[in-house]
Scaffold this active site. Structure first.
Site: not given
Length: 528
Positions: A381, A114, A285, A346, A238
């Protein structure tokens, strides 16, 4: 009001953090777990992606630590990052023992990659990892004779020293007052130790991938009780939430980009991410969300396209079966056409300050998971570190309570909830109106890109609404909706105050008035 319901340990929240703590404590202690709604309605069951852990040959703890620190823009606490990363493989092993059916590649777990990760290190159960984890933890908890699971208990406030029959200013937490949805009455739960595992504050925003109950309850209650909170301005958006006016909050997992999905402009099909970052769609992100936000605002778009159709139908159906079926039901075939996406709130990276044992500032109160600020996430994060944090800190809380049980005094007599001076509300519309107003101005003024003027406008509205809500709270009997509104407003105030305090752009906090990052990374710590 009935007598207090007392157990050894009280856990508020029935997701990954709460149930992990419960299962680690229950062999020795009587544990009560309170859930605000159904036991499986928290964020855990919604998590699509997976859990990050160093399991691939050639990958190292140091690499996972560095990826986490880079994503967190230097605001992480390195000792916390090392602690969580080094405990990740053991957490995966325990989940496997509990029966979580991770996808396998031969004899080893299948690993996906990811954004922000330098290696394949995401263990997963197709694209519904959180659901599988929730089922396994909940099944084990329901089978344990020492765990009492109580759904539909909406917590109002922590019971502290000031609620003792003989008033004290010691700041000790002895449990919680909670509204029983079934009876509408407030009940008192007491314990030697209380663990907050209440999740994040996503519903402070108009667009969010969080479940309906993510209203910042634990953060707001801990703040009112006297605990510090930290880095509340670090609200993660997100990049890819499905754009569909009928189906809100459906997340298109990070792994779609990790497996080769491209972000495109709808009219031209132009792939724009390489213009913003050399990592393109695999950038962290915050970078991707800001890029999409920029293009949407620049071109006046409603959404952009996420396209993975070039990977082939069999590959897509195998890797993303749940997303494929959901989209097909909405008339979108992701094996043949792009998915319309927009950013949405998110993850709450800030929260109640805790140490490596999960302890807050208040004696008797612990916290784990999204409601806490452990130093793991810093200013942003890293993907799939969130479930991991729940397991590691859920266990850390349990370990510290077990090792220091003799130091935890039994709860004294606590006063019953006083409803003698309130009546039933005559205007529920006030709650709905204020809830909608908060979420809208937080989205417009305290979203992906901020300015001081926007933040001050939000702060002004919060002050007006706070007077209104406090007056309402003082006169009417508490209801679940009123409790959530009060917590949403308190959380919004903490987010805005933190954002105004940070005079730089770092990680998730991006302000046009201070676009540069300062040389020193300093936590925003608010003291009650």
């Amino acid at each position: 009001m009935a007598e207090a319901q007392t157990s050894d340990i009280l856990i508020i929240g029935s997701g990954a953090a709460g149930l992990t703590a419960a299962l680690n404590l229950a062999d020795r202690f009587k544990v009560t777990v309170l859930a605000k709604g159904k036991l499986n309605e928290g964020s855990t069951a919604w998590a699509q992606g997976g859990i990050a852990a160093v399991l691939e040959p050639g990958d190292t703890f140091e690499s996972h630590i560095e990826d986490t620190m880079i994503a967190g823009a230097g605001l992480n606490d390195r000792a916390t990052v090392e602690f969580v990363v080094e405990n990740a493989p053991k957490a995966i092993a325990r989940l496997t023992e509990l029966g979580v059916p991770f996808n396998m590649d031969g004899n080893a777990p299948h690993l996906t990659r990811e954004g922000g990760h330098s290696h394949r290190r995401i263990v997963h159960v197709a694209d519904a990892t959180g659901h599988a984890v929730q089922v396994a933890l909940q099944t084990a908890a329901e089978a344990h004779p020492n765990i009492r699971l109580l759904p539909d208990m909406v917590c109002v406030d922590l019971a502290t020293s000031k609620h003792e029959q003989r008033y004290s200013g010691a700041g000790h937490v002895w449990g919680v007052y909670a509204v029983n949805r079934e009876t509408g009455r407030v009940e008192l739960f007491t314990a030697r130790a209380t663990i907050l595992a209440t999740g994040g504050a996503g519903r402070t925003y108009l667009f969010s991938t969080a479940p309906r109950g993510a209203t910042g309850d634990g953060i707001a209650m801990a703040w009112r009780a006297g605990a510090r909170v930290s880095n509340m301005e670090m609200m993660q958006f997100h990049p890819t939430c499905l754009y569909n006016l009928d189906v809100k909050n459906f997340l298109i997992t990070e792994a779609v980009r990790g497996e080769g999905g491209h972000l495109l402009l709808p009219d031209t099909g132009y792939r724009f991410m390489p213009d913003f970052d050399p990592r393109a769609e695999l950038a962290p992100r915050d970078v991707v969300a800001r890029a999409i936000d920029h293009e949407i605002k620049r071109l006046g778009l409603d959404y952009v396209h996420l396209d993975i159709s070039h990977r082939g139908a069999d590959f897509i159906r195998e890797h993303f079966p749940n997303i494929y079926e959901k989209l097909l039901g909405l008339g979108i075939d992701m094996t043949k056409e792009p998915i319309p996406v927009v950013p949405a709130q998110h993850y709450t990276c800030g929260g109640v300050v805790i140490d490596l044992d999960g302890r807050t500032d208040l004696p008797g109160l612990y916290a784990a998971g999204e409601c806490s600020e452990s130093g793991l996430h810093g200013a942003n994060r890293l993907a799939s570190n969130s479930l991991l944090e729940c397991f590691v800190f859920g266990e850390a809380c349990a370990r510290h309570i077990t090792e220091h049980w003799e130091d935890l005094p039994p709860p004294p007599s606590i006063r019953a909830w006083d409803e003698s001076r309130v009546t039933d509300s005559d205007e529920e519309v006030v709650i709905k109106q204020n809830w909608t107003e908060i979420r809208r101005f937080m989205w417009n003024y305290v979203g992906i890109v901020r300015t001081t003027k926007r933040l001050e406008r939000a702060q002004h509205r919060i002050r007006m609404l706070t007077d209104e809500v406090n007056d309402y709270y003082g006169h009417f009997r508490v209801t679940p909706d009123l409790i959530e509104l009060r917590n949403l407003l308190q959380t919004a105030e903490l987010i805005v105050r933190s954002a105004l305090h940070r005079k730089e752009s770092r990680g998730l906090h991006y302000t046009l008035d201070y676009p540069e990052m300062l040389p020193d990374a300093i936590d925003t710590v608010l003291v009650p």
